[in-house]
Design an enzyme around this catalytic site. Structure first.
Site, mmCIF file in Angstrom:
data_model
loop_
_atom_site.group_PDB
_atom_site.id
_atom_site.type_symbol
_atom_site.label_atom_id
_atom_site.label_comp_id
_atom_site.label_asym_id
_atom_site.label_seq_id
_atom_site.Cartn_x
_atom_site.Cartn_y
_atom_site.Cartn_z
ATOM 1 N N GLY A 1 43.065 44.400 30.847
ATOM 2 C CA GLY A 1 42.702 44.218 29.616
ATOM 3 C C GLY A 1 42.916 45.781 28.890
ATOM 4 N N GLY B 1 45.212 37.355 31.616
ATOM 5 C CA GLY B 1 43.959 37.212 30.726
ATOM 6 C C GLY B 1 44.455 37.116 29.328
ATOM 7 N N GLY B 2 44.425 38.056 28.723
ATOM 8 C CA GLY B 2 44.471 38.183 27.090
ATOM 9 C C GLY B 2 45.849 37.394 26.691
ATOM 10 N N ASN C 1 43.306 33.133 32.825
ATOM 11 C CA ASN C 1 41.978 33.276 32.965
ATOM 12 C C ASN C 1 41.452 33.632 31.300
ATOM 13 O OD1 ASN C 1 39.572 34.112 33.424
ATOM 14 N ND2 ASN C 1 40.014 35.960 34.337
ATOM 15 N N TRP C 2 40.786 32.554 31.030
ATOM 16 C CA TRP C 2 40.325 32.861 29.524
ATOM 17 C C TRP C 2 39.038 33.683 29.399
ATOM 18 C CZ3 TRP C 2 41.253 26.876 27.957
ATOM 19 C CH2 TRP C 2 42.391 26.937 27.521
ATOM 20 N N LYS C 3 38.364 33.899 30.551
ATOM 21 C CA LYS C 3 37.104 34.524 30.404
ATOM 22 C C LYS C 3 36.244 34.047 29.491
ATOM 23 C CE LYS C 3 39.899 38.791 31.735
ATOM 24 N NZ LYS C 3 40.218 39.917 31.584
ATOM 25 N N SER D 1 47.123 43.198 32.143
ATOM 26 C CA SER D 1 48.061 43.195 31.178
ATOM 27 C C SER D 1 49.496 42.676 31.277
ATOM 28 C CB SER D 1 48.263 44.723 30.930
ATOM 29 O OG SER D 1 46.984 45.005 30.454
ATOM 30 N N HIS E 1 36.392 38.686 40.405
ATOM 31 C CA HIS E 1 37.056 39.066 39.332
ATOM 32 C C HIS E 1 36.347 40.433 39.249
ATOM 33 C CE1 HIS E 1 38.532 40.214 35.663
ATOM 34 N NE2 HIS E 1 39.589 39.525 35.763
ATOM 35 N N GLU F 1 35.620 42.021 36.722
ATOM 36 C CA GLU F 1 34.489 42.023 35.743
ATOM 37 C C GLU F 1 33.209 41.658 36.457
ATOM 38 O OE1 GLU F 1 36.567 39.761 32.679
ATOM 39 O OE2 GLU F 1 38.046 41.367 32.524
ATOM 40 N N GLU G 1 44.748 42.666 41.386
ATOM 41 C CA GLU G 1 44.212 42.963 39.738
ATOM 42 C C GLU G 1 43.888 44.525 39.945
ATOM 43 O OE1 GLU G 1 44.102 39.246 37.264
ATOM 44 O OE2 GLU G 1 42.094 40.131 37.723
HETATM 45 P P1 PGA Z 1 44.756 40.804 31.319
HETATM 46 O O1 PGA Z 1 43.398 40.095 32.393
HETATM 47 O O2 PGA Z 1 45.690 40.154 31.526
HETATM 48 O O3 PGA Z 1 43.987 40.682 29.877
HETATM 49 O O4 PGA Z 1 44.685 42.183 31.483
HETATM 50 C C1 PGA Z 1 43.625 39.606 33.553
HETATM 51 C C2 PGA Z 1 42.423 39.224 34.305
HETATM 52 O O5 PGA Z 1 41.502 39.935 34.025
HETATM 53 O O6 PGA Z 1 42.592 38.265 35.231
#
Ligand code: PGA
Length: 250
Positions: free
Chosen positions: A174, A234-235, A11-13, A213, A96, A98, A168
């Site tokens: 994050g 994500g990250g 997930n590159w956001k 994470s 998600h 966010e 999640e």
């Molecule tokens: P993260 O994000 O790995 O940066 O914690 C995961 C996600 O939001 O899907």
């Protein structure tokens, strides 16, 4: 031992425009083995088409990070499921945290979006998870139950196993604070039991992954849990070496 194929999504956001997406794929795709988990790349809308084209010769598939619930109409700035399907997108991240937190995505809207994605031929990657406050108040199971039952209310039983669910925990996204393998297994198992209350065989087949994470250092231990079928990353998915290491651990 489960027969479910592991599933790892990047997930590159709101990161990586087209050139960076191409550079990532140029480095990542040759690193992945022919067998192994299913890999899904979730770039921004702008980089979807280039990503679809570059992934076409590989086993990697492509997901959008959001979509509108209607197929078309006067919804300025939005993109629909049939539009995504037309350019070769296979899946879509829905719910998600966010989007729930910053863009008012509600469970009621998700109850319409999930069937709309399925109807257009997209695989929904439905995200659910509790906040830190909810976990501290011992509400994790109740929150997951409310999210899963509302979001999937309009999905026919026969279609349940066409979804992927991502557990999640909001406090782990994050933040560098990963859920322990035991915490993640417990929550993922409770999600599987919710699916089982609708259909026993769908519960055995549906992929439920962990996100929050996830890194090369903790991925193997998390994915080794009996009910955790992979990760939504994500990250650590922004770096081709780190993401390849997570894929290799799955
Ligand atoms: P993260 O994000 O790995 O940066 O914690 C995961 C996600 O939001 O899907």
């Amino acid at each position: 031992m489960s027969e479910r194929t592991s599933y790892v999504a990047a997930n590159w956001k709101m990161n990586k425009a087209i050139e960076e997406a191409e550079a990532f794929l140029g480095a990542f795709l040759p690193k992945r083995a022919e067998d192994g988990p299913e890999v899904v790349i979730c770039p921004s809308y702008l980089a979807l088409k280039a990503t679809v084209e570059l992934c076409a010769q590989s086993r990697a598939r492509v997901a959008a990070q959001n979509m509108h619930e209607q197929d078309g109409g006067a919804f300025t700035g939005e993109v629909s499921a049939p539009m995504l399907h037309e350019i070769g997108v296979d899946a879509v991240v829905l719910g998600h945290s966010e989007r729930r937190q910053y863009f008012n995505e509600t469970d009621e809207a998700l109850a319409r979006k999930v069937p709309a994605a399925l109807a257009a031929g997209l695989e929904p990657i439905l995200c659910v998870g509790e906040t830190e406050k909810q976990r501290d108040a011992d509400e994790t199971e109740a929150v997951l139950s409310q999210q899963v039952s509302t979001d999937l209310a309009a999905v026919e039983t026969a279609q349940l196993d066409r979804l992927v669910i991502a557990y999640e925990p909001v406090w782990a996204i994050g933040t560098g604070r990963t859920a322990t393998p035991e915490q993640a297994q417990e929550a993922v198992l409770s999600i599987r039991e919710l699916v089982r209350s609708r259909d026993q065989s769908a519960a055995e087949r549906i992929r439920i992954v962990y996100g929050g994470s996830m890194k090369p250092e903790n991925a193997a231990e998390l994915i080794a849990q009996p009910d955790i079928d992979g990760g939504l990353v994500g990250g650590a998915s922004l770096d081709p070496d780190d993401f390849a290491a997570i894929v290799a651990a799955a």
